[in-house]
Design an enzyme around this catalytic site. Structure first.
Site, PDB file in Angstrom:
ATOM      1  N   SER A 145     -20.427   0.007 -33.378  1.00  0.00           N
ATOM      2  CA  SER A 145     -19.664  -1.090 -34.001  1.00  0.00           C
ATOM      3  C   SER A 145     -19.846  -1.049 -35.507  1.00  0.00           C
ATOM      4  O   SER A 145     -20.898  -0.636 -36.016  1.00  0.00           O
ATOM      5  CB  SER A 145     -20.166  -2.429 -33.469  1.00  0.00           C
ATOM      6  OG  SER A 145     -19.560  -3.496 -34.169  1.00  0.00           O
ATOM      7  N   TYR A 158     -26.733  -8.331 -31.409  1.00  0.00           N
ATOM      8  CA  TYR A 158     -25.645  -7.383 -31.116  1.00  0.00           C
ATOM      9  C   TYR A 158     -25.663  -6.221 -32.114  1.00  0.00           C
ATOM     10  O   TYR A 158     -25.574  -5.053 -31.715  1.00  0.00           O
ATOM     11  CB  TYR A 158     -24.314  -8.140 -31.184  1.00  0.00           C
ATOM     12  CG  TYR A 158     -23.083  -7.288 -31.007  1.00  0.00           C
ATOM     13  CD1 TYR A 158     -22.537  -7.064 -29.742  1.00  0.00           C
ATOM     14  CD2 TYR A 158     -22.435  -6.731 -32.111  1.00  0.00           C
ATOM     15  CE1 TYR A 158     -21.390  -6.308 -29.589  1.00  0.00           C
ATOM     16  CE2 TYR A 158     -21.282  -5.970 -31.964  1.00  0.00           C
ATOM     17  CZ  TYR A 158     -20.774  -5.763 -30.702  1.00  0.00           C
ATOM     18  OH  TYR A 158     -19.641  -4.999 -30.554  1.00  0.00           O
TER      19      TYR A 158
HETATM   20  N1  LIG Z   1     -13.172  -5.704 -29.915  1.00  0.00           N
HETATM   21  C1  LIG Z   1     -13.812  -5.497 -31.046  1.00  0.00           C
HETATM   22  O1  LIG Z   1     -13.426  -6.046 -32.091  1.00  0.00           O
HETATM   23  C2  LIG Z   1     -14.985  -4.565 -31.093  1.00  0.00           C
HETATM   24  C3  LIG Z   1     -15.511  -4.241 -32.351  1.00  0.00           C
HETATM   25  C4  LIG Z   1     -16.578  -3.358 -32.412  1.00  0.00           C
HETATM   26  C5  LIG Z   1     -17.124  -2.821 -31.259  1.00  0.00           C
HETATM   27  N2  LIG Z   1     -16.586  -3.174 -30.051  1.00  0.00           N
HETATM   28  C6  LIG Z   1     -17.188  -2.568 -28.865  1.00  0.00           C
HETATM   29  O2  LIG Z   1     -16.154  -1.996 -28.082  1.00  0.00           O
HETATM   30  C7  LIG Z   1     -16.556  -2.018 -26.699  1.00  0.00           C
HETATM   31  C8  LIG Z   1     -15.488  -2.677 -25.869  1.00  0.00           C
HETATM   32  O3  LIG Z   1     -15.311  -4.013 -26.334  1.00  0.00           O
HETATM   33  P1  LIG Z   1     -14.050  -4.888 -25.964  1.00  0.00           P
HETATM   34  O4  LIG Z   1     -13.683  -5.607 -27.194  1.00  0.00           O
HETATM   35  O5  LIG Z   1     -13.052  -4.078 -25.264  1.00  0.00           O
HETATM   36  O6  LIG Z   1     -14.760  -5.958 -24.987  1.00  0.00           O
HETATM   37  P2  LIG Z   1     -14.239  -6.709 -23.672  1.00  0.00           P
HETATM   38  O7  LIG Z   1     -15.154  -7.871 -23.517  1.00  0.00           O
HETATM   39  O8  LIG Z   1     -12.775  -6.953 -23.768  1.00  0.00           O
HETATM   40  O9  LIG Z   1     -14.509  -5.643 -22.501  1.00  0.00           O
HETATM   41  C9  LIG Z   1     -15.828  -5.278 -22.145  1.00  0.00           C
HETATM   42  C10 LIG Z   1     -15.835  -4.850 -20.694  1.00  0.00           C
HETATM   43  O10 LIG Z   1     -17.182  -4.504 -20.353  1.00  0.00           O
HETATM   44  C11 LIG Z   1     -17.463  -5.053 -19.081  1.00  0.00           C
HETATM   45  N3  LIG Z   1     -18.887  -5.267 -18.912  1.00  0.00           N
HETATM   46  C12 LIG Z   1     -19.650  -6.208 -19.511  1.00  0.00           C
HETATM   47  N4  LIG Z   1     -20.915  -6.120 -19.082  1.00  0.00           N
HETATM   48  C13 LIG Z   1     -20.957  -5.090 -18.211  1.00  0.00           C
HETATM   49  C14 LIG Z   1     -21.995  -4.510 -17.428  1.00  0.00           C
HETATM   50  N5  LIG Z   1     -23.253  -5.007 -17.446  1.00  0.00           N
HETATM   51  N6  LIG Z   1     -21.702  -3.458 -16.642  1.00  0.00           N
HETATM   52  C15 LIG Z   1     -20.435  -2.987 -16.572  1.00  0.00           C
HETATM   53  N7  LIG Z   1     -19.413  -3.503 -17.280  1.00  0.00           N
HETATM   54  C16 LIG Z   1     -19.670  -4.555 -18.086  1.00  0.00           C
HETATM   55  C17 LIG Z   1     -16.682  -6.358 -19.033  1.00  0.00           C
HETATM   56  O11 LIG Z   1     -16.483  -6.818 -17.710  1.00  0.00           O
HETATM   57  C18 LIG Z   1     -15.393  -5.947 -19.727  1.00  0.00           C
HETATM   58  O12 LIG Z   1     -14.451  -5.451 -18.801  1.00  0.00           O
HETATM   59  C19 LIG Z   1     -17.899  -2.717 -26.668  1.00  0.00           C
HETATM   60  O13 LIG Z   1     -18.929  -1.753 -26.723  1.00  0.00           O
HETATM   61  C20 LIG Z   1     -17.892  -3.530 -27.946  1.00  0.00           C
HETATM   62  O14 LIG Z   1     -19.189  -3.831 -28.373  1.00  0.00           O
HETATM   63  C21 LIG Z   1     -15.547  -4.035 -29.929  1.00  0.00           C
END
Ligand SMILES: NC(=O)c1ccc[n+]([C@@H]2O[C@H](COP(=O)([O-])OP(=O)(O)OC[C@H]3O[C@@H](n4cnc5c(N)ncnc54)[C@H](O)[C@@H]3O)[C@@H](O)[C@H]2O)c1
Length: 255
Positions: A145, A158
């Site tokens: 991230s 985080y």
């Molecule tokens: N969206 C953003 O702005 C952003 C920015 C930087 C990094 N990220 C990273 O991108 C990745 C995806 O994020 P996103 O925004 O799509 O999030 P999201 O919350 O939309 O999706 C995350 C998914 O992970 C699943 N999950 C959570 N805990 C779990 C577990 N213990 N075992 C299996 N599955 C699990 C959830 O059910 C969900 O389907 C993450 O690593 C997040 O930290 C996102």
């Protein structure tokens, strides 16, 4: 599709594939590999994504798994091997977030974030590594991230977990390169997913969201597909001499 070294084909596993970035990564990789395992703790969402991929002509298998729990993850991977084949592409995407000023972060919250975001990739890599070593080929992509690069308000736990993901990436790259396995990380900024929308809706940002975006050279919300494209590059044959790298998909928010 790519032939790879495995006689049975090339199969990918995406953790947290049931939503947001993971969902986009599943769709993108389904174009490049022979099958995608959509792993999520919310198995109904994994089923929905796998069904969408199948409707579009791809091969996908939904599987329940909690990345923070070794027995759950190992059981999931047994099913994936039986249904698809050995896993030689792994995208560690599943993560959870919460927002608290540092002084208010409860120990249980700290531990949950670390278990899913940092221990999860550790367990997932250990689970699929035998397949990659046997194939003499592998691709590991870890989702870090921007928070790991520049910090994030109310997200000390985080951002620390994501810093760990970046460091893990570099060390795994050192250890696994000789096996034909590359390990890279993608660091997104704000990407339009349920996770980001939860943060905006809860008013958990230090300044209004629009103000944050105005400070980016590309002043808009990122798209999940833009993160998926970076993952697809790292997962490709063409990226065979690229390892240990961190690629920001962030509209220029950090270099
Ligand atoms: N969206 C953003 O702005 C952003 C920015 C930087 C990094 N990220 C990273 O991108 C990745 C995806 O994020 P996103 O925004 O799509 O999030 P999201 O919350 O939309 O999706 C995350 C998914 O992970 C699943 N999950 C959570 N805990 C779990 C577990 N213990 N075992 C299996 N599955 C699990 C959830 O059910 C969900 O389907 C993450 O690593 C997040 O930290 C996102």
């Amino acid at each position: 599709m790519q032939s790879g070294n495995s006689a049975t084909g090339r199969f990918a596993l995406v953790t947290g594939g049931g939503s947001g970035i993971g969902e986009a990564v599943c769709h993108r990789l389904a174009r490049d590999v022979d099958g995608v395992a959509v792993l999520d703790i919310h198995v109904d969402e994994a089923r929905r994504v796998a069904e969408d991929i199948r409707q579009a002509g791809g091969n996908a298998f939904p599987v329940h798994g909690d990345v923070a729990d070794r027995s759950s993850l190992d059981a999931a991977i047994v099913q994936v091997r039986a249904e698809l084949g050995p896993v030689t592409v792994l995208v560690n995407n599943a993560a959870v977030e919460s927002f608290h000023l540092f002084a208010d972060i409860a120990e249980a919250d700290w531990e949950r974030i670390m278990q899913v975001n940092l221990k999860g990739p550790y367990l997932a890599v250990q689970a699929v590594l035998p397949d990659m070593i046997a194939a003499g080929w592998g691709r590991i992509v870890n989702i870090s991230s921007l928070a790991a690069q520049i910090g994030a308000f109310k997200m000390a736990h985080y951002s620390a977990s994501k810093g760990g993901v970046t460091s893990l990436t570099r060390t795994l790259a050192i250890e696994l390169g000789a096996h034909g396995i590359t390990v890279n990380a993608v660091a997104p900024s704000f990407i339009d997913t349920p996770m980001a929308r939860r943060a905006i809706a809860a008013n958990d940002l230090p300044i209004p969201f629009e103000e944050i975006l105005k400070g980016y050279p590309i002043p808009r919300f990122g798209r999940p597909e833009e993160v998926a494209a970076a993952c697809a590059f790292f997962a490709s044959e063409e990226a065979s001499y690229v390892t240990g790298q961190l690629l920001g998909v962030n509209g220029g928010a950090a270099f």
